[in-house]
Structure formats: C-alpha cells, structure tokens
Design an enzyme around this catalytic site. Structure first.
Site, PDB file in Angstrom:
ATOM      1  N   GLU A  61       0.613  -1.330  -0.433  1.00 49.88           N
ATOM      2  CA  GLU A  61      -0.576  -0.012   0.272  1.00 49.88           C
ATOM      3  C   GLU A  61       0.871   1.279  -0.199  1.00 49.88           C
ATOM      4  O   GLU A  61       2.350   1.615   1.233  1.00 49.88           O
ATOM      5  CB  GLU A  61      -1.056   0.127   0.570  1.00 49.88           C
ATOM      6  CG  GLU A  61      -1.987  -1.203   1.024  1.00 49.88           C
ATOM      7  CD  GLU A  61      -3.005  -1.411  -0.099  1.00 49.88           C
ATOM      8  OE1 GLU A  61      -2.870  -0.412  -0.708  1.00 49.88           O
ATOM      9  OE2 GLU A  61      -2.619  -2.145  -0.463  1.00 49.88           O
TER      10      GLU A  61
ATOM     11  N   CYS B  88      -1.322   8.864   4.427  1.00 53.76           N
ATOM     12  CA  CYS B  88      -1.503   8.691   2.750  1.00 53.76           C
ATOM     13  C   CYS B  88      -2.844   9.006   2.055  1.00 53.76           C
ATOM     14  O   CYS B  88      -3.183   9.370   1.015  1.00 53.76           O
ATOM     15  CB  CYS B  88      -1.390   7.332   2.974  1.00 53.76           C
ATOM     16  SG  CYS B  88      -2.492   6.290   3.769  1.00 53.76           S
TER      17      CYS B  88
HETATM   18  P1  NAD Z   1       9.083   5.246   3.114  1.00 55.44           P
HETATM   19  O1  NAD Z   1       8.589   4.439   1.652  1.00 55.44           O
HETATM   20  O2  NAD Z   1       9.839   6.689   2.958  1.00 55.44           O
HETATM   21  O3  NAD Z   1       9.647   4.577   4.464  1.00 55.44           O
HETATM   22  C1  NAD Z   1       8.936   3.142   4.378  1.00 55.44           C
HETATM   23  C2  NAD Z   1       9.329   1.727   4.226  1.00 55.44           C
HETATM   24  O4  NAD Z   1      10.248   1.261   3.709  1.00 55.44           O
HETATM   25  C3  NAD Z   1      10.627   2.516   6.237  1.00 55.44           C
HETATM   26  O5  NAD Z   1      10.512   1.361   6.643  1.00 55.44           O
HETATM   27  C4  NAD Z   1      11.863   2.317   5.466  1.00 55.44           C
HETATM   28  O6  NAD Z   1      12.807   1.835   6.404  1.00 55.44           O
HETATM   29  C5  NAD Z   1      11.781   1.663   4.488  1.00 55.44           C
HETATM   30  N1  NAD Z   1      12.855   1.891   3.142  1.00 55.44           N
HETATM   31  C6  NAD Z   1      13.071   3.177   2.634  1.00 55.44           C
HETATM   32  N2  NAD Z   1      14.167   2.622   1.311  1.00 55.44           N
HETATM   33  C7  NAD Z   1      14.004   2.209   1.451  1.00 55.44           C
HETATM   34  C8  NAD Z   1      14.844   0.906   0.459  1.00 55.44           C
HETATM   35  N3  NAD Z   1      15.842   1.671  -0.578  1.00 55.44           N
HETATM   36  N4  NAD Z   1      14.979  -0.198   0.106  1.00 55.44           N
HETATM   37  C9  NAD Z   1      13.687  -0.830   0.935  1.00 55.44           C
HETATM   38  N5  NAD Z   1      12.818   0.032   2.034  1.00 55.44           N
HETATM   39  C10 NAD Z   1      13.186   1.579   2.336  1.00 55.44           C
HETATM   40  O7  NAD Z   1       7.394   5.865   3.385  1.00 55.44           O
HETATM   41  P2  NAD Z   1       7.838   6.795   4.681  1.00 55.44           P
HETATM   42  O8  NAD Z   1       7.915   8.012   5.542  1.00 55.44           O
HETATM   43  O9  NAD Z   1       8.282   6.101   6.080  1.00 55.44           O
HETATM   44  O10 NAD Z   1       5.789   7.245   4.669  1.00 55.44           O
HETATM   45  C11 NAD Z   1       5.757   7.939   3.787  1.00 55.44           C
HETATM   46  C12 NAD Z   1       4.563   7.423   2.596  1.00 55.44           C
HETATM   47  O11 NAD Z   1       4.154   5.588   3.271  1.00 55.44           O
HETATM   48  C13 NAD Z   1       3.454   7.509   2.202  1.00 55.44           C
HETATM   49  O12 NAD Z   1       3.953   7.721   0.510  1.00 55.44           O
HETATM   50  C14 NAD Z   1       2.637   7.621   2.851  1.00 55.44           C
HETATM   51  O13 NAD Z   1       1.293   7.762   0.905  1.00 55.44           O
HETATM   52  C15 NAD Z   1       2.704   5.679   2.683  1.00 55.44           C
HETATM   53  N6  NAD Z   1       1.703   5.578   3.320  1.00 55.44           N
HETATM   54  C16 NAD Z   1       0.676   4.543   2.247  1.00 55.44           C
HETATM   55  C17 NAD Z   1      -0.496   3.968   2.910  1.00 55.44           C
HETATM   56  C18 NAD Z   1      -1.978   3.333   2.529  1.00 55.44           C
HETATM   57  O14 NAD Z   1      -1.967   2.661   3.225  1.00 55.44           O
HETATM   58  N7  NAD Z   1      -1.063   3.174   0.882  1.00 55.44           N
HETATM   59  C19 NAD Z   1      -0.405   3.914   4.525  1.00 55.44           C
HETATM   60  C20 NAD Z   1       0.573   4.589   5.072  1.00 55.44           C
HETATM   61  C21 NAD Z   1       1.533   5.485   4.569  1.00 55.44           C
END
Ligand code: NAD
Length: 541
Positions: free
Chosen positions: A293, A327
C-alpha cells in the site's frame, strides 16, 4: 484446539476515548508521556525472542523537539539479518502446528492489552515518536491497532470456514496453509497500527515474520513488540530489526525462502522492491506474494450544490490532521466558482483558531512533521509556490524548525490544475485548490481522474444526486476508497477496508479478508469414500 469447532468471539470497533479536560484518560496519558519523554531508552533488535544490543546505534528525537534525546536504537548488520531469517524459519513449523485458536488467542489478548493496561503507553509513545495529538494517537495506536487484531481473527475464521462442495461419496477439503518460507514486513512512520498489522496479519495465518519498522517509528514499535510478547507470542514468530533499509531489504530478498512482502510506504520504494523481486525470481522456491500500500494524491471534488460548512470542515480535517501525513490526506481540491470564495473564507476563519505546538499541550491541533528531510521538502515546496506566478499562498506558508519541525497549515490556490502540487504527493500540511467554472463540472471530473498517478482516496461533495452519480462513474478508477460528502481520510477497520490501485498499491485492502487471503496458500484434499477398483467406465461395458 483439538476435537471441537471453535467460534471466535464477536468483534466490534474499539470506542475512541475523548480525553476531555479533567478525564482520567487524559491524566494517565500525560503522566505516561512525561515518564517516557524523560527516560533514556536503548532499544535493541529482537530476534528469536532475545534482545540484541549492537555496537552501532542511532539517536532518537521527537519531531517537536529535535534537541531532546530520547535514547538510541541498535543498528543491524548482515549477520543480524541472517539470524532473523533463520529465527523466522525455525519458528515456522511449531507456530503453524499450534493451530488457529491458539494463535488467535494471542492476538486477541494483545488487543485487550492495547485497549487496557498499555493504552496510555502506546498512545504516549506514538505522541512522542510521531508527534501525534492525543486524538490522532488514540485512533491509530489504540483503536485501529486493536481493531486490526480483532477483525483479523473474525476474517480468518471466515476464510477457514470456506470449504468446497463435496459430491456424493467424496469429501473435498481446503487447508489454508501459510506460505512456505518467511514473510518480510516493512512499515512506514505514520501509523503505529500499520506496523503492528503488517506483522500480525500474516502471523495469524501461520506465517513467521521479519519486521523492519521505519526508523522514525521505532520508539512506538518497541511497545508493539512488548505487547505481543506479553500476550504470549512465541519466540521467533515476529523478529524486529532496524538499520539501513536498503542493505536489510537486499539481503532479505536474496533468500530463496522469501515467501512474500507486506509493505506500506512510498511508491518509489515499493517499485524498487518489486524490481529486485523480479530480478531474483529464478532464485525463489515459490512466487513471492507482493502486497504494498503506497502513496496518494487524494482529492476533494466539490459540486456547486455542496454545503459550504461541510466542505470547509472536510478540507481542514482531511488536509491538516496529523499535519497531512496520512496517505489518505486531502491534498488537491476542486472548488466551483459560485461557492469557492465562501469556502475559502470559511477555511481562513477556521485556520485562524488553530494552534500549533507539541502534542502534550492538548490545545494544539497541529504538531510537528516527522523529520528534517520532510521539513526541508515542504519548506522548499512552499517557497517555490511563493515564487510562482501560477499559484498563490492564500493561508499559512510559515515554517519554523528552531525547536521542532513545524510547518503551518498552508492553502495554495492555483490557476493551473496541473501545477506540481496538484500532482505530486507532498505528505505534509499543504493543500492546493483549483477553482473551476461551474459549467465545467463534467470536464473537471475527467481532469481529477487524469491529473495524478495515484488512486487511493477521494471525495465528492454535492447535494445533487445526478452529480454524485456522474462522479461515481467518471471517478471509478480514481480512488480505492471513495467518499460521498465526507473527508477522504479516517477509514475504520471492518467498516471501510482500505487501499487503492494505480500507483497507490496492490489494493489488497488492509483490515479485510482480502488481505489475509494473500498470506495463505490453499491445499485441496480430495478423498473418495469408496475408491474405484475397476478402471472400466460404464460406457465401456
Ligand atoms: P518510506 O517509503 O520512506 O518508508 C517506508 C518503509 O520503507 C520504512 O520502513 C523505510 O525504512 C523503508 N525504506 C526506505 N527506503 C527503502 C529502500 N530503499 N529499500 C527498502 N526499504 C526502504 O515511507 P514513509 O515516509 O515512512 O511513509 C510515508 C509514505 O507511506 C507515503 O508515501 C504514504 O502515502 C505511504 N503510506 C501509504 C499507506 C497506504 O495505506 N496506502 C499508509 C501509510 C503510509
């Protein structure tokens, strides 16, 4: 449990507590907040039930006071990742053999702990780590988390009960096996409940997990692990590690026992993970389940017949609660000219009342954004808007990081419906408004559909039912969660299963049966009760 068909307890959504002045819950959560805020924690990796302290550590700070050290967390190296994978694989057989009712009991007990003795702790830790107001913490860390755990049990029971038809003389059975291997859960900073559910949903179905929470949620993720442990989760079922996300992910995805990923976070990270999985596909024992998601650019479309107060309230709550870091947060709004001015004036009046500051002061509606990078990104977006001829900063626009990362709720009004802030996910308290000619309503619906790559949430505000119906049709693929006369955020587990398509994710609907189905690999067992003894069919006679 042997020798009986169990029925799981009835479930209902956890009641949201109000934290009114003088209430017991307010007093308790503030005491827990002070206690945790002034205690220096050293959070360790948790592998096979054991805490592992590493040499390398990273400091933790609350977003609303970046000079206040909350302690450290341990950073995993390659050996820890291997250890966590082994631990998950070793725990698998016993966990699966334990059976559904025992597994369900653990997660139902965890839900009771969250709503009871741990409520103040998980809420206070979420207020501190993610800078949530008490209301935002309560609806996430207490209520949504408990709802996920309880409703998952009900949905799992429904899945296990779904059995094939058996014709005369044959018995057909479906066994809903967990996936072969281990599941990798990666969670975002913004919801404590999401972190817990990304692990708990596959674990309930008999899988074992390696969980990597966001670096900015570790303070509250630790409470989640404490609760699971107290609820009786056996060692190795969920293994929690922190550290370089790329290193950890590359190593996890290179294991041939990798069975599936349960991801929530940004679109670019998820797309990259998908590519790595694709490149490794020949190496895996099974086709991994890929559930993600991701981002959103959520809209509010307003028809001239909409109620002005309802629209302005939905914009304030939808765009600015939790600093727009949902999100599902409303971030682009289409207002008809005939009521546009009035709606914007009303928003301006409401914004004048809004207070900004740390979450332990209950008068604040807006607290800090999550970290320096987010602050800088939002500040430069606002600066670009100030410098642009196509957009005006109508309200807000000030940013202050002298103590914490505070960004004022900001309303931009643009003359270009494709201006960058109408298309790109900003994940902050910025909403962009485009005012259209009333007669263009139908065309604007096409614009809403084609403006952004995302399709997570959206709302139509109108009294005219023909207009609502037209929006429902034209925006069929523009949002996985569509709201009529309501803000596009605030989905409740069991009531509004959540998720979107296009660049917003695989739309496996967190908090629903559809999601749990991704964590099982059904096995059909056929047994003729009288097995044929002669190869000749009657027509051969
Ligand atoms: P992010 O993508 O920066 O991080 C999410 C996770 O991915 C973290 O655990 C992070 O450490 C990890 N990550 C970061 N870079 C990575 C890489 N290169 N390889 C593997 N893992 C990696 O997101 P965030 O800032 O924590 O959260 C915000 C984002 O999440 C927004 O885009 C938001 O829309 C989305 N979100 C979506 C939903 C949904 O249900 N659609 C819900 C909550 C948040």
């Amino acid at each position: 449990m042997k020798n009986s068909y169990i029925k799981t307890p009835k479930v209902k959504n956890e009641k949201v507590l109000l934290y009114e002045p003088g209430s017991k819950e307010k007093d308790e959560v503030l005491k827990a907040y002070d206690y945790l805020y002034n205690k220096t924690l050293n959070i360790k990796l948790k592998i096979n039930g054991k805490e592992i302290d590493t040499k390398e550590k990273i400091n933790m700070y609350p977003p609303h006071d970046h000079n206040h050290n909350l302690g450290t967390y341990s950073v995993a190296n390659e050996d820890h990742v291997d250890l966590a994978i082994k631990s998950a694989l070793n725990a698998k057989e016993k966990w699966n053999d334990l059976g559904f009712s025992e597994r369900a009991s653990i997660f139902l007990k965890a839900a009771e702990l969250i709503c009871g003795p741990y409520r103040k702790i998980i809420n206070a830790s979420t207020m501190i780590a993610q800078s949530k107001t008490i209301h935002q913490a309560e609806i996430d860390a207490a209520c949504e988390f408990a709802d996920f755990l309880r409703f998952n049990v009900k949905f799992a029971e429904e899945i296990y009960n779904e059995q094939p038809v058996s014709s005369n003389g044959t018995w057909n059975k479906l066994s809903y096996r967990p996936l072969e291997g281990f599941v990798y859960a990666i969670s975002p900073f913004n919801f404590t409940a999401i972190g817990g559910n990304l692990c708990a949903a596959p674990a309930l179905m008999g899988n074992t997990i390696l969980w990597k929470p966001s670096d900015y949620q570790i303070f509250s993720a630790k409470v989640t692990m404490d609760i699971f442990e107290e609820a009786g989760l056996p060692d190795g079922v969920i293994n929690m590690i922190f550290g370089d996300p790329e290193m950890i992910t590359n190593q996890v995805l290179s294991s041939n026992q990798f069975a599936g990923i349960h991801f929530t976070g940004s679109t670019s990270v998820f797309k990259n993970i998908w590519k790595i999985i694709g490149n490794n596909i020949d190496h895996y024992k099974n086709y991994p389940r890929v559930v993600g998601e991701t981002g959103g650019k959520d809209f509010i479309m307003v028809h001239p017949t909409a109620n002005i107060e309802e629209v302005s309230t939905a914009i304030i709550r939808g765009a600015f609660e939790f600093q727009g870091q949902k999100c599902s947060a409303a971030s682009r709004v289409y207002l008809p000219k005939s009521i546009g001015r009035e709606v914007l004036d009303m928003i301006g009046n409401k914004l004048n009342e809004i207070k900004i500051g740390p979450p332990n002061d209950f008068q604040n509606f807006i607290t800090a954004v999550i970290h320096k990078n987010a602050f800088e990104r939002l500040k430069s977006t606002i600066q670009d808007a100030k410098d642009s001829k196509e957009v005006k900063v109508l309200y807000g626009g000030n940013c202050d990081d002298s103590v914490g990362y505070f960004v004022e709720p900001t309303v931009l009004v643009t003359t270009d419906p494709k201006y960058i802030t109408m298309e790109k996910e900003l994940f902050g308290p910025i909403v962009t408004v485009y005012v259209y000619e009333d007669k263009d309503y139908s065309n604007i619906l096409n614009l809403v559909d084609t403006t952004s790559q995302y399709a997570l949430t959206g709302a139509i505000f109108a009294k005219d039912r023909y207009a609502i119906k037209e929006a429902l049709n034209k925006l069929e693929n523009s949002a996985g969660n569509f709201y009529i006369n309501d803000k596009p955020s605030g989905a409740v587990v069991g009531q509004q299963p959540f998720g979107g398509a296009r660049a917003s994710g695989t739309n496996d609907k967190a908090g629903s049966k559809l999601n749990l189905l991704r964590w099982v690999s059904p096995r059909l067992i056929k047994e003729p009760l009288l097995t044929p003894k002669d190869y000749k069919y009657p027509f051969l006679k």
